[in-house]
Design a protein around this motif. Structure first.
Motif, mmCIF file in Angstrom:
data_model
loop_
_atom_site.group_PDB
_atom_site.id
_atom_site.type_symbol
_atom_site.label_atom_id
_atom_site.label_comp_id
_atom_site.label_asym_id
_atom_site.label_seq_id
_atom_site.Cartn_x
_atom_site.Cartn_y
_atom_site.Cartn_z
ATOM 1 N N ILE B 33 24.243 -3.646 -10.460
ATOM 2 C CA ILE B 33 24.840 -2.359 -10.102
ATOM 3 C C ILE B 33 25.288 -1.689 -11.397
ATOM 4 C CG2 ILE B 33 26.761 -1.187 -8.930
ATOM 5 C CD1 ILE B 33 26.802 -3.502 -6.929
ATOM 6 N N GLU B 34 25.075 -0.384 -11.461
ATOM 7 C CA GLU B 34 25.487 0.324 -12.660
ATOM 8 C C GLU B 34 26.437 1.453 -12.271
ATOM 9 O OE1 GLU B 34 22.046 1.037 -15.017
ATOM 10 O OE2 GLU B 34 23.190 2.072 -16.578
ATOM 11 N N LEU B 35 27.539 1.545 -12.988
ATOM 12 C CA LEU B 35 28.501 2.622 -12.739
ATOM 13 C C LEU B 35 28.630 3.462 -14.000
ATOM 14 C CD1 LEU B 35 30.810 3.924 -11.018
ATOM 15 C CD2 LEU B 35 32.343 2.250 -12.042
ATOM 16 N N ARG B 36 28.348 4.757 -13.875
ATOM 17 C CA ARG B 36 28.478 5.638 -15.040
ATOM 18 C C ARG B 36 29.822 6.352 -15.030
ATOM 19 N NH1 ARG B 36 22.875 5.354 -14.908
ATOM 20 N NH2 ARG B 36 22.865 6.321 -12.862
ATOM 21 N N ARG B 37 30.247 6.698 -16.226
ATOM 22 C CA ARG B 37 31.554 7.320 -16.395
ATOM 23 C C ARG B 37 31.735 8.547 -15.497
ATOM 24 N NH1 ARG B 37 34.524 5.876 -20.524
ATOM 25 N NH2 ARG B 37 32.761 5.130 -21.727
ATOM 26 N N LEU B 190 38.398 2.698 -10.712
ATOM 27 C CA LEU B 190 39.110 2.396 -9.477
ATOM 28 C C LEU B 190 38.115 1.753 -8.517
ATOM 29 C CD1 LEU B 190 41.858 2.807 -8.073
ATOM 30 C CD2 LEU B 190 40.935 4.925 -7.122
ATOM 31 N N ILE B 191 38.455 0.552 -8.060
ATOM 32 C CA ILE B 191 37.590 -0.108 -7.086
ATOM 33 C C ILE B 191 38.265 -0.030 -5.730
ATOM 34 C CG2 ILE B 191 36.532 -2.281 -6.387
ATOM 35 C CD1 ILE B 191 36.417 -3.074 -9.308
ATOM 36 N N CYS B 192 37.605 0.607 -4.766
ATOM 37 C CA CYS B 192 38.182 0.736 -3.433
ATOM 38 C C CYS B 192 37.377 -0.102 -2.457
ATOM 39 C CB CYS B 192 38.159 2.194 -2.983
ATOM 40 S SG CYS B 192 38.983 3.300 -4.122
ATOM 41 N N VAL B 222 34.531 5.421 -9.975
ATOM 42 C CA VAL B 222 34.949 4.750 -8.751
ATOM 43 C C VAL B 222 33.827 3.897 -8.160
ATOM 44 C CG1 VAL B 222 35.749 5.114 -6.378
ATOM 45 C CG2 VAL B 222 36.614 6.579 -8.216
ATOM 46 N N ILE B 223 34.178 2.694 -7.759
ATOM 47 C CA ILE B 223 33.268 1.907 -6.917
ATOM 48 C C ILE B 223 33.863 1.939 -5.530
ATOM 49 C CG2 ILE B 223 32.323 -0.362 -6.395
ATOM 50 C CD1 ILE B 223 32.247 -0.996 -9.265
ATOM 51 N N TYR B 224 33.068 2.387 -4.563
ATOM 52 C CA TYR B 224 33.591 2.578 -3.232
ATOM 53 C C TYR B 224 32.814 1.720 -2.241
ATOM 54 C CZ TYR B 224 35.990 5.108 0.434
ATOM 55 O OH TYR B 224 36.800 5.431 1.477
ATOM 56 N N ILE B 225 33.518 0.750 -1.658
ATOM 57 C CA ILE B 225 32.863 -0.135 -0.697
ATOM 58 C C ILE B 225 33.143 0.343 0.708
ATOM 59 C CG2 ILE B 225 32.893 -2.456 0.269
ATOM 60 C CD1 ILE B 225 33.484 -3.536 -2.413
ATOM 61 N N THR B 226 32.120 0.344 1.527
ATOM 62 C CA THR B 226 32.324 0.733 2.921
ATOM 63 C C THR B 226 31.157 0.251 3.754
ATOM 64 O OG1 THR B 226 32.620 2.577 4.421
ATOM 65 C CG2 THR B 226 31.230 2.971 2.519
#
Ligand SMILES: Nc1ncnc2c1ncn2[C@@H]1O[C@H](COP(=O)(O)OP(=O)(O)OP(=O)(O)O)[C@@H](O)[C@H]1O
Ligand SMILES: [Mg+2]
Lengths: 316, 361
Positions: B33-37, B190-192, B222-226
């Protein structure tokens, strides 16, 4: 909080009064006589009954008893100790039992907490397994068996501690009985602390604290211990009463003049000593109710959910 | 360590298993998984697909029975002296992680606000704790900052609320407090983890808005889990669809929503409640996810897949490229595979949704 405490105190007193009455009636309808009746003639028995006022209606007897009790007078023994005032005899026994019991509570709680915390912080390791085995042993092996074991090794094989209780060397001769008595409390507290801690350590709020950056001792003292200790207060209360009121067998084996021994004597003597049974019954109840009261108050202090009773949250 | 300039967090081939009494559970099987600024990446999937375990690995909250078999979680951050640094979060000790990363650089919001605050501590103290811990200032500063945070997350009466205990607040309020705690030390990420699942529908929307709002204002990634695709459409830039410990489809929100390629994604989209149709043919995916106590043979989704091919039973599909940003792990994308389209009902529904969305552009 003040109102809450006052309410609890009033309720406790009412409970105690009720218990005293029930005990009073029960003792009177119990089979057996309050004095060594086998050695007495019918006339002697009748005289004695009249002297003790046992032929009056129960309510009359009860109000007389309560009037005396209000002045701290438990009356005299009907068959034990040649009719010495119960206050004096009881005082001596309470002093012995409470001091040894207090020591046992201290050792049991302190060591139990240390064991439980250590086990929880080292969950799944050898230390944890050791604590579990110890707890099971401690709950299963009766205190007096442990006492006999101690007597054998530390009084007989290595004559270090005295064989029997010796009030002139109080602390020294209390070590072995207190240790034996503390075993059950120690194991119970250890097991309970461990399980509570493990549960709290896996709770969301501890994970949240960790995700804030909390770790190590700070995490344990600020978030884990307090939450884990609240329920421990509840288990501890009855254990404390048990220890304070002495242990029949341990007192008997170690020759301690304590409440437990007095209880046995007052029932198993030649006659059932009404006044002693009653006095001890009231003492047990008062202790129990008193400690429960303290627990409730402590609970309120430890747990804001009880202290701050009304919820006043709005919506999101 | 290799990482794109704009990438702030990167899960590389993450592979985790759990030791249990029943055996080894292979919960995470090579996740990237890649998260960009400044962007939001969503992870969606059914319960048990491994969403929480994946992010817990990044913040050092894996359970004691977990083993990381392979992989890295690379994180790029600015040192105090302004130089950039890339670290592997999995290679750091717990202590190092807690003191330099948790709370101060990567913060987390949990699923259930009813259980995620310490019941014996006032919320003020719980917010101030992190600020003091990471030495952002003295007590007076922490107090002022906590007030400011409570106002930021939309709690009125902040001064009074500071002294409240969690049980005195409603669920929505508590989640606001949790968000305030997460923001206390100006984190980058922020990891939700399903932050609205436990809340009432009306409150869900407000918490969601709040998260978007603070993200914009503070420039958070933000990483958002749902497991609610409806939520994804509202918050995310990129979507990772997770199934049985793997990412089986990844792409921009538009790609995954309007041109999904994986039958599992079709299933998820079809199961989405739709206000306009009461079409019974659109239903939830039949069956249940595989038990990862036993390593799946072939495609883990094959047994539940109405479009399964012969090869699905033998070999696990690799990620096939659809576009530069869109990939899906299904043999249907293999050049030799028969041409299979998504179900007609879903297609019409997605087209309608797309038109609907364009109207509001
Ligand atoms: N401590 C553990 N021991 C054994 N198995 C675990 C452990 N933690 C997680 N798992 C397993 O890992 C898998 C993924 O769990 P995870 O909590 O990441 O799911 P999830 O996608 O977050 O689901 P949900 O939507 O229900 O939160 C599940 O099959 C779960 O049973
Ligand atoms: Mg989860």
């Amino acid at each position: 909080m003040k109102k809450y405490i006052l309410k609890r105190v009033a309720m406790s007193l009412a409970t105690l009064l009720l218990i005293t009455f029930v005990l009073f009636v029960l003792v009177r309808i119990m089979p057996g006589n309050p004095f060594p009746s086998e050695r007495m003639s019918a006339e002697q028995i009748a005289n004695k009954r009249a002297e003790l006022g046992l032929d009056d209606p129960v309510l009359v007897q009860f109000s007389r008893y309560m009037a005396n009790l209000a002045h701290g007078d438990f009356g005299k023994g009907t068959s034990l100790y040649y009719g010495a005032p119960i206050k004096t005899v009881l005082g001596q026994c309470i002093s012995n039992s409470f001091r040894i019991g207090g020591l046992a509570i201290f050792i049991g709680t302190a060591v139990g907490l240390i064991l439980g915390i250590t086990a929880a912080l080292n969950k799944g390791t050898f230390l944890d397994a050791f604590c579990t085995v110890f707890s099971i042993l401690g709950v299963c092996v009766p205190g007096y068996v442990f006492l006999i074991f101690l007597q054998y090794f530390f009084s007989y094989k290595i004559p270090f501690f005295p064989y029997f209780f010796d009030s002139s060397r109080f602390l020294f001769s209390s070590v072995m009985p207190a240790l034996s008595l503390s075993l059950f409390t120690m194991s119970t507290v250890a097991r309970f602390t461990r399980n509570e801690m493990v549960e709290v350590m896996d709770s969301d709020y501890v994970h949240l604290a960790e995700s804030k950056g909390m770790y190590g001792n700070m995490l344990v003292t600020r978030h884990i211990l307090r939450n884990a200790l609240i329920p421990i207060v509840t288990v501890l209360a009855p254990l404390i009463v048990d220890l304070l009121t002495g242990a029949l067998v341990v007192e008997k084996i170690y020759g301690i003049n304590g409440i437990g021994k007095l209880m046995v004597d007052s029932i198993a003597g030649e006659g059932v000593d009404y006044n002693y049974v009653l006095a001890l019954g009231i003492l047990y109840s008062a202790l129990y109710i008193g400690i429960m009261l303290i627990v409730d108050i402590l609970y309120g202090l430890l747990d804001p959910r009880i202290r701050v009773a009304s919820s006043e949250g709005g919506d999101a | 360590m290799e990482m794109n300039e704009n990438t702030i967090l990167k899960f590389e081939d993450l592979d985790i298993s759990f030791r249990t009494n029943a055996g080894v559970v292979h919960a995470i099987r090579g996740v990237n998984i890649e998260l960009r600024r400044g962007e939001t990446v969503a992870i969606v999937g059914e319960s048990g697909s491994g969403k929480s375990v994946t992010v817990k690995a990044a913040v050092g909250l894996l359970d004691g029975n977990a083993t990381v078999n392979r992989g890295k979680i690379l994180y790029r951050y600015k040192n105090d002296d302004g130089t950039e640094k890339v670290v592997d979060l999995l290679a750091m000790s717990k202590r190092e992680l807690r003191t330099t990363i948790n709370g101060s650089r990567i913060a987390m919001v949990f699923q259930d606000p009813m259980t995620s605050l310490d019941p014996t501590m006032t919320i003020g103290k719980q917010i101030m704790e992190g600020i003091l811990l990471h030495k952002r200032g003295d007590k007076a500063f922490a107090h002022a900052r906590a007030l400011e945070l409570l106002e930021l997350v939309g709690i009125t009466d902040a001064e009074k609320r500071m002294k409240n205990y969690p049980h005195q607040l409603s669920g929505g309020m508590r989640q606001r407090v949790v968000i305030a705690i997460a923001l206390a030390c100006d984190p980058d990420i922020l990891i939700c983890d399903e932050p609205t699942t436990a809340l009432d529908v009306t409150i869900q929307a407000r918490i969601l808005e709040l998260i978007k709002d603070v993200q914009d204002r503070l420039g958070l990634s933000v990483i958002y889990i749902t497991h609610d695709l409806g939520v994804v459409a509202k918050v995310a830039d990129y979507v990772n669809v997770m199934y049985a410990g793997k990412i089986i489809e990844v792409g921009t929100v538009n790609e995954v929503f309007y041109e999904p390629k994986h039958p599992y994604t079709w299933g998820l989209l079809a199961a989405m409640p739709d206000l306009e149709t009461d079409d019974d043919r659109l239903a939830s995916i039949p069956g249940s996810p595989p038990n990862l106590l036993h390593e799946p043979v072939g495609d883990a989704f094959a047994a539940r897949n109405a479009f399964a091919l012969k090869i699905d039973e033998k070999a696990e599909p690799p990620l096939f490229k659809v576009s530069d940003t869109h990939y899906a792990a299904t043999w249907l994308l293999h050049p030799d595979a028969p041409k299979v389209e998504m179900p007609k009902e879903l297609q019409t529904r997605l087209e309608r949704a797309k038109k609907e969305a364009e109207k509001y552009q």
